[in-house]
Motif scaffolding. Structure first.
Motif, PDB file in Angstrom:
ATOM      1  N   VAL A   4      38.591  47.856  31.645  1.00 44.99           N
ATOM      2  CA  VAL A   4      38.613  46.459  31.199  1.00 44.99           C
ATOM      3  C   VAL A   4      37.249  46.057  30.658  1.00 44.99           C
ATOM      4  CG1 VAL A   4      38.986  44.074  31.915  1.00 44.99           C
ATOM      5  CG2 VAL A   4      40.447  45.892  32.825  1.00 44.99           C
ATOM      6  N   GLU A   5      36.182  46.483  31.330  1.00 42.66           N
ATOM      7  CA  GLU A   5      34.844  46.168  30.825  1.00 42.66           C
ATOM      8  C   GLU A   5      34.640  46.751  29.430  1.00 42.66           C
ATOM      9  OE1 GLU A   5      31.360  45.449  33.330  1.00 42.66           O
ATOM     10  OE2 GLU A   5      32.223  47.017  34.616  1.00 42.66           O
ATOM     11  N   TRP A   6      35.120  47.958  29.232  1.00 40.08           N
ATOM     12  CA  TRP A   6      34.999  48.619  27.933  1.00 40.08           C
ATOM     13  C   TRP A   6      35.733  47.811  26.862  1.00 40.08           C
ATOM     14  CZ3 TRP A   6      35.976  54.606  27.468  1.00 40.08           C
ATOM     15  CH2 TRP A   6      35.539  55.054  26.223  1.00 40.08           C
ATOM     16  N   ALA A   7      36.940  47.370  27.168  1.00 35.57           N
ATOM     17  CA  ALA A   7      37.719  46.575  26.207  1.00 35.57           C
ATOM     18  C   ALA A   7      37.003  45.269  25.868  1.00 35.57           C
ATOM     19  CB  ALA A   7      39.108  46.288  26.782  1.00 35.57           C
ATOM     20  N   LEU A   8      36.432  44.617  26.873  1.00 35.90           N
ATOM     21  CA  LEU A   8      35.699  43.374  26.629  1.00 35.90           C
ATOM     22  C   LEU A   8      34.486  43.621  25.739  1.00 35.90           C
ATOM     23  CD1 LEU A   8      35.849  41.900  30.240  1.00 35.90           C
ATOM     24  CD2 LEU A   8      36.895  40.852  28.218  1.00 35.90           C
ATOM     25  N   LYS A   9      33.803  44.730  25.961  1.00 33.47           N
ATOM     26  CA  LYS A   9      32.626  45.042  25.157  1.00 33.47           C
ATOM     27  C   LYS A   9      33.006  45.378  23.723  1.00 33.47           C
ATOM     28  CE  LYS A   9      29.878  46.531  29.123  1.00 33.47           C
ATOM     29  NZ  LYS A   9      29.369  47.677  29.895  1.00 33.47           N
ATOM     30  N   ILE A  10      34.119  46.087  23.529  1.00 29.98           N
ATOM     31  CA  ILE A  10      34.587  46.380  22.170  1.00 29.98           C
ATOM     32  C   ILE A  10      34.815  45.088  21.391  1.00 29.98           C
ATOM     33  CG2 ILE A  10      36.593  47.219  20.852  1.00 29.98           C
ATOM     34  CD1 ILE A  10      36.784  49.524  22.870  1.00 29.98           C
ATOM     35  N   LYS A  11      35.373  44.111  22.073  1.00 30.12           N
ATOM     36  CA  LYS A  11      35.670  42.823  21.438  1.00 30.12           C
ATOM     37  C   LYS A  11      34.452  41.899  21.360  1.00 30.12           C
ATOM     38  CE  LYS A  11      40.103  43.129  20.545  1.00 30.12           C
ATOM     39  NZ  LYS A  11      40.669  42.909  19.203  1.00 30.12           N
ATOM     40  N   GLY A  12      33.367  42.286  22.021  1.00 28.94           N
ATOM     41  CA  GLY A  12      32.182  41.445  22.020  1.00 28.94           C
ATOM     42  C   GLY A  12      32.324  40.191  22.852  1.00 28.94           C
ATOM     43  N   VAL A  13      33.134  40.269  23.921  1.00 31.23           N
ATOM     44  CA  VAL A  13      33.393  39.109  24.781  1.00 31.23           C
ATOM     45  C   VAL A  13      32.361  39.050  25.901  1.00 31.23           C
ATOM     46  CG1 VAL A  13      35.058  38.007  26.334  1.00 31.23           C
ATOM     47  CG2 VAL A  13      35.867  39.231  24.301  1.00 31.23           C
ATOM     48  N   LYS A  14      31.707  37.922  26.037  1.00 29.11           N
ATOM     49  CA  LYS A  14      30.796  37.725  27.153  1.00 29.11           C
ATOM     50  C   LYS A  14      31.605  37.379  28.398  1.00 29.11           C
ATOM     51  CE  LYS A  14      26.818  36.291  24.415  1.00 29.11           C
ATOM     52  NZ  LYS A  14      25.805  35.216  24.156  1.00 29.11           N
ATOM     53  N   TYR A  15      31.237  37.982  29.519  1.00 31.81           N
ATOM     54  CA  TYR A  15      32.020  37.785  30.736  1.00 31.81           C
ATOM     55  C   TYR A  15      31.123  37.864  31.962  1.00 31.81           C
ATOM     56  CZ  TYR A  15      31.662  42.870  31.159  1.00 31.81           C
ATOM     57  OH  TYR A  15      31.183  44.156  31.260  1.00 31.81           O
ATOM     58  N   GLU A  16      31.617  37.300  33.037  1.00 30.93           N
ATOM     59  CA  GLU A  16      30.939  37.391  34.325  1.00 30.93           C
ATOM     60  C   GLU A  16      31.677  38.407  35.185  1.00 30.93           C
ATOM     61  OE1 GLU A  16      30.092  34.711  38.364  1.00 30.93           O
ATOM     62  OE2 GLU A  16      30.949  33.752  36.580  1.00 30.93           O
ATOM     63  N   PHE A  17      30.947  39.398  35.700  1.00 32.52           N
ATOM     64  CA  PHE A  17      31.555  40.403  36.570  1.00 32.52           C
ATOM     65  C   PHE A  17      31.367  39.980  38.015  1.00 32.52           C
ATOM     66  CE2 PHE A  17      31.856  44.315  39.017  1.00 32.52           C
ATOM     67  CZ  PHE A  17      32.936  44.951  38.427  1.00 32.52           C
ATOM     68  N   ILE A  18      32.464  39.849  38.737  1.00 27.28           N
ATOM     69  CA  ILE A  18      32.426  39.451  40.143  1.00 27.28           C
ATOM     70  C   ILE A  18      32.844  40.651  40.983  1.00 27.28           C
ATOM     71  CG2 ILE A  18      33.351  37.893  41.899  1.00 27.28           C
ATOM     72  CD1 ILE A  18      33.882  35.870  39.631  1.00 27.28           C
ATOM     73  N   THR A  19      31.900  41.192  41.750  1.00 27.28           N
ATOM     74  CA  THR A  19      32.164  42.383  42.550  1.00 27.28           C
ATOM     75  C   THR A  19      32.976  42.025  43.787  1.00 27.28           C
ATOM     76  OG1 THR A  19      30.095  43.390  41.796  1.00 27.28           O
ATOM     77  CG2 THR A  19      31.119  44.316  43.772  1.00 27.28           C
ATOM     78  N   GLU A  20      34.063  42.752  43.983  1.00 27.64           N
ATOM     79  CA  GLU A  20      34.936  42.546  45.140  1.00 27.64           C
ATOM     80  C   GLU A  20      34.641  43.571  46.233  1.00 27.64           C
ATOM     81  OE1 GLU A  20      37.370  40.479  46.182  1.00 27.64           O
ATOM     82  OE2 GLU A  20      37.052  39.122  44.490  1.00 27.64           O
ATOM     83  N   ASP A  21      34.776  43.129  47.461  1.00 26.10           N
ATOM     84  CA  ASP A  21      34.735  44.032  48.612  1.00 26.10           C
ATOM     85  C   ASP A  21      36.188  44.306  49.004  1.00 26.10           C
ATOM     86  OD1 ASP A  21      34.554  45.337  51.019  1.00 26.10           O
ATOM     87  OD2 ASP A  21      33.358  43.798  52.026  1.00 26.10           O
ATOM     88  N   LEU A  22      36.647  45.508  48.728  1.00 24.18           N
ATOM     89  CA  LEU A  22      38.065  45.809  48.945  1.00 24.18           C
ATOM     90  C   LEU A  22      38.432  45.894  50.428  1.00 24.18           C
ATOM     91  CD1 LEU A  22      38.759  48.352  46.065  1.00 24.18           C
ATOM     92  CD2 LEU A  22      38.973  45.860  46.080  1.00 24.18           C
ATOM     93  N   GLN A  23      37.420  45.978  51.286  1.00 25.08           N
ATOM     94  CA  GLN A  23      37.692  45.944  52.721  1.00 25.08           C
ATOM     95  C   GLN A  23      37.778  44.507  53.238  1.00 25.08           C
ATOM     96  OE1 GLN A  23      38.385  48.911  54.075  1.00 25.08           O
ATOM     97  NE2 GLN A  23      37.932  49.701  52.023  1.00 25.08           N
ATOM     98  N   ASN A  24      37.320  43.590  52.429  1.00 22.22           N
ATOM     99  CA  ASN A  24      37.331  42.172  52.811  1.00 22.22           C
ATOM    100  C   ASN A  24      37.558  41.347  51.542  1.00 22.22           C
ATOM    101  OD1 ASN A  24      37.045  39.793  54.282  1.00 22.22           O
ATOM    102  ND2 ASN A  24      34.812  39.789  54.084  1.00 22.22           N
ATOM    103  N   LYS A  25      38.796  41.376  51.067  1.00 19.32           N
ATOM    104  CA  LYS A  25      39.113  40.802  49.758  1.00 19.32           C
ATOM    105  C   LYS A  25      38.903  39.285  49.750  1.00 19.32           C
ATOM    106  CE  LYS A  25      42.363  44.532  48.920  1.00 19.32           C
ATOM    107  NZ  LYS A  25      43.763  44.959  48.768  1.00 19.32           N
ATOM    108  N   SER A  26      38.353  38.816  48.655  1.00 19.85           N
ATOM    109  CA  SER A  26      38.002  37.406  48.554  1.00 19.85           C
ATOM    110  C   SER A  26      39.253  36.537  48.398  1.00 19.85           C
ATOM    111  CB  SER A  26      37.084  37.181  47.360  1.00 19.85           C
ATOM    112  OG  SER A  26      37.811  37.312  46.139  1.00 19.85           O
ATOM    113  N   PRO A  27      39.163  35.284  48.793  1.00 24.48           N
ATOM    114  CA  PRO A  27      40.267  34.350  48.550  1.00 24.48           C
ATOM    115  C   PRO A  27      40.615  34.248  47.067  1.00 24.48           C
ATOM    116  CG  PRO A  27      38.731  33.412  50.123  1.00 24.48           C
ATOM    117  CD  PRO A  27      38.087  34.666  49.605  1.00 24.48           C
ATOM    118  N   LEU A  28      39.595  34.374  46.203  1.00 24.06           N
ATOM    119  CA  LEU A  28      39.846  34.298  44.759  1.00 24.06           C
ATOM    120  C   LEU A  28      40.721  35.458  44.295  1.00 24.06           C
ATOM    121  CD1 LEU A  28      39.368  32.960  42.025  1.00 24.06           C
ATOM    122  CD2 LEU A  28      37.225  34.285  41.837  1.00 24.06           C
ATOM    123  N   LEU A  29      40.436  36.673  44.788  1.00 21.07           N
ATOM    124  CA  LEU A  29      41.260  37.826  44.413  1.00 21.07           C
ATOM    125  C   LEU A  29      42.687  37.670  44.932  1.00 21.07           C
ATOM    126  CD1 LEU A  29      41.729  40.674  43.281  1.00 21.07           C
ATOM    127  CD2 LEU A  29      40.794  41.605  45.401  1.00 21.07           C
TER     128      LEU A  29
END
Length: 221
Positions: free
Chosen positions: A18-43
């Motif tokens: 997904v990051e690669w696709a965003l970069k191909i399109k030149g889209v600025k984005y914020e990457f939010i790192t998830e902890d898969l052992q303690n998934k965030s309410p947002l995820l």
């Protein structure tokens, strides 16, 4: 101005696509790192069905599953095309990404980590799917022809991750004798500037997988 966020994990092939696709399109984005052992309410709120990364948030609207997200990015944003323009070629590309995710990745991953009596059987199953890819890549530089496209982005696991896991586990699946076309593609792939720009640290991943091998070795059987 649109707001774009990506919920993901550094070093995840699915997030990296997904990051690669965003970069191909030149889209600025914020990457939010998830902890898969303690998934965030947002995820959990954004992907209540699968509860997995990656999830793209575009103006707070969530899109889940990497293949779905890539197609969304291709349609929603200006920039170079990721999927082929031709309807037939687009259908063929979708076929191969489905094959990669549903047949190839599971078989290869299982063979790389299997042990004991099951290992040879699992390796043979992995060889079968890799042979299919090898045949598809005959006389091709990349899956889509001369340029990296949708299938190559999705093939990041077999292009980049396999060799690292092979080194960590000592299980060798891919050789130029068995899969000459696949290996020729992989060499082109790994030497492509676009690939180098969009892959995580090899050393970091190798360390991670070596630690997994060590953990397995000390786990009581």
């Amino acid at each position: 101005m649109s707001r774009v966020k990506l919920l993901g994990v550094n070093g995840s092939p699915a997030s990296q696509r997904v990051e690669w696709a965003l970069k191909i399109k030149g889209v600025k984005y914020e990457f939010i790192t998830e902890d898969l052992q303690n998934k965030s309410p947002l995820l959990l709120k954004s992907n209540p069905v699968y509860k997995k990364i990656p999830v793209l948030l575009h103006n707070d609207k969530p899109i889940a599953e990497s293949l779905v997200i890539i197609e969304y990015i291709d349609e929603a944003f200006e920039g170079p095309s990721i999927l082929p323009k031709d309807t037939y070629d687009r259908a063929i590309a979708r076929f191969w990404v489905k094959f990669l995710d549903e047949k190839c990745l599971p078989a290869v991953w299982k063979a790389l980590w299997s042990q004991g009596d099951e290992q040879e059987k699992d390796k043979e199953e992995a060889y079968e799917v890799l042979k299919v890819l090898d045949n598809e890549l005959k006389d091709k530089k990349f899956f889509g022809g001369d340029n990296i496209g949708f299938v190559d982005i999705v093939a990041n696991f077999v292009g980049f991750w396999i060799g690292i896991v092979e080194e960590a586990t000592g299980v060798v699946l891919v050789t130029s004798e068995k899969f000459p076309n696949f290996c020729a593609w992989r060499d082109e792939y790994l030497n492509c500037d676009k690939v180098k720009e969009n892959m995580p640290s090899r050393e970091m991943l190798l360390g991670y997988f070596k630690s997994r091998v060590q953990a397995i070795a000390v786990t009581p059987k």
